[in-house]
Design a protein around this motif. Structure first.
Motif, PDB file in Angstrom:
ATOM      1  N   THR A   1     -25.826-123.490 -19.374  1.00  0.00           N
ATOM      2  CA  THR A   1     -25.163-122.206 -19.183  1.00  0.00           C
ATOM      3  C   THR A   1     -26.128-121.332 -18.405  1.00  0.00           C
ATOM      4  O   THR A   1     -27.232-121.041 -18.888  1.00  0.00           O
TER       5      THR A   1
ATOM      6  N   LYS B   1     -15.610-125.898 -16.953  1.00  0.00           N
ATOM      7  CA  LYS B   1     -16.988-126.378 -16.819  1.00  0.00           C
ATOM      8  C   LYS B   1     -17.029-127.488 -15.785  1.00  0.00           C
ATOM      9  O   LYS B   1     -16.056-128.221 -15.617  1.00  0.00           O
ATOM     10  N   MET B   2     -18.156-127.623 -15.142  1.00  0.00           N
ATOM     11  CA  MET B   2     -18.358-128.749 -14.236  1.00  0.00           C
ATOM     12  C   MET B   2     -18.983-129.880 -15.050  1.00  0.00           C
ATOM     13  O   MET B   2     -20.009-129.684 -15.711  1.00  0.00           O
ATOM     14  N   VAL B   3     -18.335-131.037 -15.029  1.00  0.00           N
ATOM     15  CA  VAL B   3     -18.817-132.195 -15.778  1.00  0.00           C
ATOM     16  C   VAL B   3     -18.862-133.408 -14.857  1.00  0.00           C
ATOM     17  O   VAL B   3     -18.183-133.455 -13.831  1.00  0.00           O
TER      18      VAL B   3
ATOM     19  N   GLU C   1     -14.141-130.333 -12.382  1.00  0.00           N
ATOM     20  CA  GLU C   1     -13.990-129.212 -13.298  1.00  0.00           C
ATOM     21  C   GLU C   1     -13.104-129.643 -14.457  1.00  0.00           C
ATOM     22  O   GLU C   1     -12.070-130.301 -14.274  1.00  0.00           O
TER      23      GLU C   1
ATOM     24  N   GLU D   1     -25.154-129.088 -22.059  1.00  0.00           N
ATOM     25  CA  GLU D   1     -24.459-128.109 -21.243  1.00  0.00           C
ATOM     26  C   GLU D   1     -25.483-127.084 -20.786  1.00  0.00           C
ATOM     27  O   GLU D   1     -26.266-126.583 -21.595  1.00  0.00           O
TER      28      GLU D   1
ATOM     29  N   SER E   1     -21.960-119.482 -15.295  1.00  0.00           N
ATOM     30  CA  SER E   1     -21.307-120.774 -15.107  1.00  0.00           C
ATOM     31  C   SER E   1     -21.839-121.756 -16.139  1.00  0.00           C
ATOM     32  O   SER E   1     -22.917-121.567 -16.707  1.00  0.00           O
TER      33      SER E   1
ATOM     34  N   TYR F   1     -27.733-137.233 -11.275  1.00  0.00           N
ATOM     35  CA  TYR F   1     -26.736-136.597 -10.427  1.00  0.00           C
ATOM     36  C   TYR F   1     -25.643-137.600 -10.099  1.00  0.00           C
ATOM     37  O   TYR F   1     -25.838-138.815 -10.127  1.00  0.00           O
TER      38      TYR F   1
ATOM     39  N   ARG G   1     -22.344-126.050 -16.584  1.00  0.00           N
ATOM     40  CA  ARG G   1     -22.215-127.396 -16.038  1.00  0.00           C
ATOM     41  C   ARG G   1     -22.962-128.375 -16.926  1.00  0.00           C
ATOM     42  O   ARG G   1     -23.909-128.025 -17.625  1.00  0.00           O
ATOM     43  N   GLU G   2     -22.498-129.599 -16.902  1.00  0.00           N
ATOM     44  CA  GLU G   2     -23.132-130.660 -17.672  1.00  0.00           C
ATOM     45  C   GLU G   2     -24.398-131.113 -16.948  1.00  0.00           C
ATOM     46  O   GLU G   2     -24.418-131.212 -15.724  1.00  0.00           O
TER      47      GLU G   2
ATOM     48  N   VAL H   1     -18.913-134.846  -9.671  1.00  0.00           N
ATOM     49  CA  VAL H   1     -18.513-133.919 -10.731  1.00  0.00           C
ATOM     50  C   VAL H   1     -17.069-133.483 -10.546  1.00  0.00           C
ATOM     51  O   VAL H   1     -16.486-133.632  -9.470  1.00  0.00           O
TER      52      VAL H   1
END
Length: 163
Positions: A105, A140-142, A136, A103, A113, A131, A115-116, A134
């Motif tokens: 941060t 979190k954006m995963v 939410e 993750e 924010s 990439y 995101r993974e 993605v």
């Protein structure tokens, strides 16, 4: 007299067999105790390392510092991409074989924010950022599906000295 010798020989054999049986039992009990004790005290040594990587292409730069202890991973990740907002933050996750799943941060435009991120370390020693699509999830954006990630050479981090 012969019967006395036979009687003594018989008593000697009985005594010897009892002694051997006890020694054997003591030896097996001791082995079991040692084996049982070592399962609690023996541990797999954790390997630890710290490495730094950078990405530089035209006016875009990024830096990645990772600290690995066993399978646990922490570090810093910063992006400074031309004509985009600068991202600076920390990563925390795990190293599974040659793959980093963490993750990220970060702070950008005054907002925090999460995101993974997924990276793969290849044989050439470089780290390739993955990439893909993605979504939410839990604020979190995963990645929707990690198995479909692409590790294009567009964002390749090369090893550098840690300052």
């Amino acid at each position: 007299m012969k019967s006395s010798i036979y009687a003594l020989a018989l008593i000697g054999m009985i005594a010897a067999s009892c002694t051997n049986e006890n020694k054997s039992k003591v030896a097996s009990d001791t082995t079991e105790i040692i084996a049982r004790d070592t399962t609690f005290t023996a541990s797999t040594p954790k390997t630890s390392s710290s490495d730094c990587y950078e990405y530089i292409k035209n006016r875009d730069t990024a830096s990645l510092k990772i600290n690995i202890e066993g399978e646990e991973l922490t570090g810093n990740l910063n992006y400074n991409l031309f004509e985009k907002d600068r991202n600076s933050g920390t990563i925390a996750g795990e190293m599974k074989g040659d793959t980093i799943i963490a993750e990220y941060t970060f702070d950008s435009e005054g907002m925090r924010s999460i995101r993974e991120v997924v990276f793969v370390k290849r044989v050439d020693g470089n780290i390739y950022e993955g990439y893909g699509e993605v979504m939410e999830k839990g604020g979190k954006m995963v990645f929707k599906d990690r198995s479909t990630l692409k590790f294009s050479p567009a964002m390749v981090f090369t090893k550098t000295n840690c300052d």
